[in-house]
Design a protein around this motif. Structure first.
Motif, PDB file in Angstrom:
ATOM      1  N   LEU A  52       0.797  -1.230   0.000  1.00 47.00           N
ATOM      2  CA  LEU A  52       0.000   0.000   0.000  1.00 47.00           C
ATOM      3  C   LEU A  52       0.826   1.276   0.000  1.00 47.00           C
ATOM      4  CD1 LEU A  52      -3.024  -0.614   2.371  1.00 47.00           C
ATOM      5  CD2 LEU A  52      -3.064  -0.065  -0.056  1.00 47.00           C
ATOM      6  N   GLU A  53       1.872   1.298   0.801  1.00 48.09           N
ATOM      7  CA  GLU A  53       2.625   2.550   0.955  1.00 48.09           C
ATOM      8  C   GLU A  53       4.098   2.331   0.650  1.00 48.09           C
ATOM      9  OE1 GLU A  53       1.835   3.498   5.018  1.00 48.09           O
ATOM     10  OE2 GLU A  53      -0.232   4.057   4.612  1.00 48.09           O
ATOM     11  N   THR A  54       4.612   3.124  -0.261  1.00 46.65           N
ATOM     12  CA  THR A  54       6.056   3.184  -0.458  1.00 46.65           C
ATOM     13  C   THR A  54       6.494   4.544   0.057  1.00 46.65           C
ATOM     14  OG1 THR A  54       5.720   3.941  -2.733  1.00 46.65           O
ATOM     15  CG2 THR A  54       6.107   1.591  -2.408  1.00 46.65           C
ATOM     16  N   GLU A  55       7.439   4.516   0.960  1.00 43.43           N
ATOM     17  CA  GLU A  55       7.869   5.720   1.667  1.00 43.43           C
ATOM     18  C   GLU A  55       9.369   5.933   1.490  1.00 43.43           C
ATOM     19  OE1 GLU A  55       6.791   4.629   5.639  1.00 43.43           O
ATOM     20  OE2 GLU A  55       4.647   4.842   5.264  1.00 43.43           O
ATOM     21  N   THR A  56       9.860   7.028   2.009  1.00 36.08           N
ATOM     22  CA  THR A  56      11.289   7.330   1.933  1.00 36.08           C
ATOM     23  C   THR A  56      12.120   6.182   2.479  1.00 36.08           C
ATOM     24  OG1 THR A  56      10.817   9.679   2.123  1.00 36.08           O
ATOM     25  CG2 THR A  56      13.072   9.000   2.574  1.00 36.08           C
ATOM     26  N   ALA A  64      14.337   6.439  -5.627  1.00 34.71           N
ATOM     27  CA  ALA A  64      13.422   5.440  -6.195  1.00 34.71           C
ATOM     28  C   ALA A  64      13.235   4.300  -5.185  1.00 34.71           C
ATOM     29  CB  ALA A  64      13.992   4.888  -7.495  1.00 34.71           C
ATOM     30  N   VAL A  65      12.225   3.471  -5.415  1.00 32.91           N
ATOM     31  CA  VAL A  65      12.034   2.305  -4.554  1.00 32.91           C
ATOM     32  C   VAL A  65      13.272   1.413  -4.671  1.00 32.91           C
ATOM     33  CG1 VAL A  65      10.642   0.231  -4.169  1.00 32.91           C
ATOM     34  CG2 VAL A  65       9.514   2.386  -4.737  1.00 32.91           C
ATOM     35  N   HIS A  66      13.837   1.045  -3.541  1.00 30.61           N
ATOM     36  CA  HIS A  66      15.044   0.225  -3.491  1.00 30.61           C
ATOM     37  C   HIS A  66      14.766  -1.146  -4.120  1.00 30.61           C
ATOM     38  CE1 HIS A  66      18.602  -1.750  -1.946  1.00 30.61           C
ATOM     39  NE2 HIS A  66      19.021  -0.595  -1.468  1.00 30.61           N
ATOM     40  N   GLY A  67      15.730  -1.662  -4.854  1.00 30.38           N
ATOM     41  CA  GLY A  67      15.580  -2.968  -5.480  1.00 30.38           C
ATOM     42  C   GLY A  67      15.304  -4.073  -4.467  1.00 30.38           C
ATOM     43  N   ILE A 103      13.026  -3.440 -14.682  1.00 31.42           N
ATOM     44  CA  ILE A 103      12.674  -2.809 -15.947  1.00 31.42           C
ATOM     45  C   ILE A 103      12.686  -1.291 -15.838  1.00 31.42           C
ATOM     46  CG2 ILE A 103      10.830  -2.580 -17.670  1.00 31.42           C
ATOM     47  CD1 ILE A 103      10.129  -5.541 -16.977  1.00 31.42           C
ATOM     48  N   SER A 104      12.165  -0.771 -14.737  1.00 27.15           N
ATOM     49  CA  SER A 104      12.208   0.675 -14.498  1.00 27.15           C
ATOM     50  C   SER A 104      12.188   0.918 -12.997  1.00 27.15           C
ATOM     51  CB  SER A 104      11.025   1.386 -15.174  1.00 27.15           C
ATOM     52  OG  SER A 104       9.800   1.024 -14.558  1.00 27.15           O
ATOM     53  N   SER A 105      12.372   2.158 -12.605  1.00 26.84           N
ATOM     54  CA  SER A 105      12.389   2.505 -11.187  1.00 26.84           C
ATOM     55  C   SER A 105      10.978   2.563 -10.625  1.00 26.84           C
ATOM     56  CB  SER A 105      13.034   3.881 -10.994  1.00 26.84           C
ATOM     57  OG  SER A 105      14.367   3.857 -11.402  1.00 26.84           O
ATOM     58  N   GLY A 106      10.837   2.048  -9.414  1.00 27.88           N
ATOM     59  CA  GLY A 106       9.591   2.224  -8.686  1.00 27.88           C
ATOM     60  C   GLY A 106       9.567   3.621  -8.080  1.00 27.88           C
ATOM     61  N   LYS A 107       8.388   4.231  -8.066  1.00 33.97           N
ATOM     62  CA  LYS A 107       8.256   5.587  -7.542  1.00 33.97           C
ATOM     63  C   LYS A 107       7.749   5.562  -6.103  1.00 33.97           C
ATOM     64  CE  LYS A 107       7.656   7.618 -12.018  1.00 33.97           C
ATOM     65  NZ  LYS A 107       6.917   8.426 -12.938  1.00 33.97           N
ATOM     66  N   LEU A 138       5.504  -1.020 -15.915  1.00 30.64           N
ATOM     67  CA  LEU A 138       6.256  -2.131 -15.330  1.00 30.64           C
ATOM     68  C   LEU A 138       7.484  -1.653 -14.571  1.00 30.64           C
ATOM     69  CD1 LEU A 138       6.246  -4.792 -18.191  1.00 30.64           C
ATOM     70  CD2 LEU A 138       4.961  -4.842 -16.044  1.00 30.64           C
ATOM     71  N   VAL A 139       7.698  -2.238 -13.413  1.00 29.87           N
ATOM     72  CA  VAL A 139       8.894  -2.003 -12.618  1.00 29.87           C
ATOM     73  C   VAL A 139       9.839  -3.196 -12.762  1.00 29.87           C
ATOM     74  CG1 VAL A 139       9.764  -1.679 -10.260  1.00 29.87           C
ATOM     75  CG2 VAL A 139       7.685  -0.491 -11.002  1.00 29.87           C
ATOM     76  N   GLY A 140       9.263  -4.398 -12.852  1.00 32.99           N
ATOM     77  CA  GLY A 140      10.088  -5.582 -12.992  1.00 32.99           C
ATOM     78  C   GLY A 140       9.278  -6.792 -13.409  1.00 32.99           C
ATOM     79  N   SER A 141       9.996  -7.876 -13.693  1.00 35.41           N
ATOM     80  CA  SER A 141       9.362  -9.156 -13.982  1.00 35.41           C
ATOM     81  C   SER A 141      10.145 -10.233 -13.242  1.00 35.41           C
ATOM     82  CB  SER A 141       9.318  -9.436 -15.481  1.00 35.41           C
ATOM     83  OG  SER A 141      10.618  -9.574 -15.995  1.00 35.41           O
ATOM     84  N   PHE A 142       9.513 -11.396 -13.072  1.00 29.54           N
ATOM     85  CA  PHE A 142      10.176 -12.447 -12.310  1.00 29.54           C
ATOM     86  C   PHE A 142       9.678 -13.824 -12.708  1.00 29.54           C
ATOM     87  CE2 PHE A 142       6.266 -11.891 -10.005  1.00 29.54           C
ATOM     88  CZ  PHE A 142       5.942 -13.171  -9.562  1.00 29.54           C
TER      89      PHE A 142
END
Length: 152
Positions: A52-56, A64-67, A103-107, A138-142
């Protein structure tokens, strides 16, 4: 089949159609690092798991959201998907392998979704594939494999 008492899986009152996916112990990795997770079925072999929440605190030095957060969502989400789609309590199961493509950075500030499809289930293994998504794409695939628990 119900999850063990280690999990809370029930309809979420604020998000119709979604269920909670929480550990009962609030001091463990999932709730401490990831925060609130929701899950819902999407089709016969697919489930969506939402962070639900992506934070600092979930970000890297680029903002960006850490891998590692993305990988954690995938690992946790595979088990939530197995329960949601197959009704299998995966407590005691383990991840055998996990291949991820970023694939791309998460925000930060947007929910992060995992969409997992159960590809095949055998007597001991469950094979999954899927994507990690946000509203921008897309941010990623697996692809991953879970080994079911040993019955003793």
């Amino acid at each position: 089949m119900k999850p063990t008492s280690a999990f809370r899986h029930e309809p979420h009152p604020d998000y119709p159609g979604w269920h909670t996916w929480e550990l009962a112990d609030p001091t463990r990795f999932n709730p401490v690092v990831m925060g609130k997770l929701l899950v819902r079925p999407e089709g016969e072999r697919t489930a969506r798991v939402r962070m639900l929440e992506t934070e600092t605190r979930h970000s890297n030095l680029h903002g960006a959201v850490h891998g590692a957060v993305t990988l954690s969502l995938i690992d946790i989400g595979m088990f939530a998907a197995v329960y949601t789609v197959l009704g299998i309590n995966a407590a005691g199961s383990v991840t055998l392998d996990l291949n991820c493509q970023f694939i791309s950075s998460g925000k930060v500030g947007q929910p992060l979704d995992l969409v997992a499809e159960i590809m095949k289930e055998t007597g001991r293994l469950i094979f999954l594939r899927g994507t990690v998504e946000q509203e921008h794409g897309l941010v990623g695939s697996f692809m991953g494999t879970i080994r079911k628990p040993t019955i003793r």
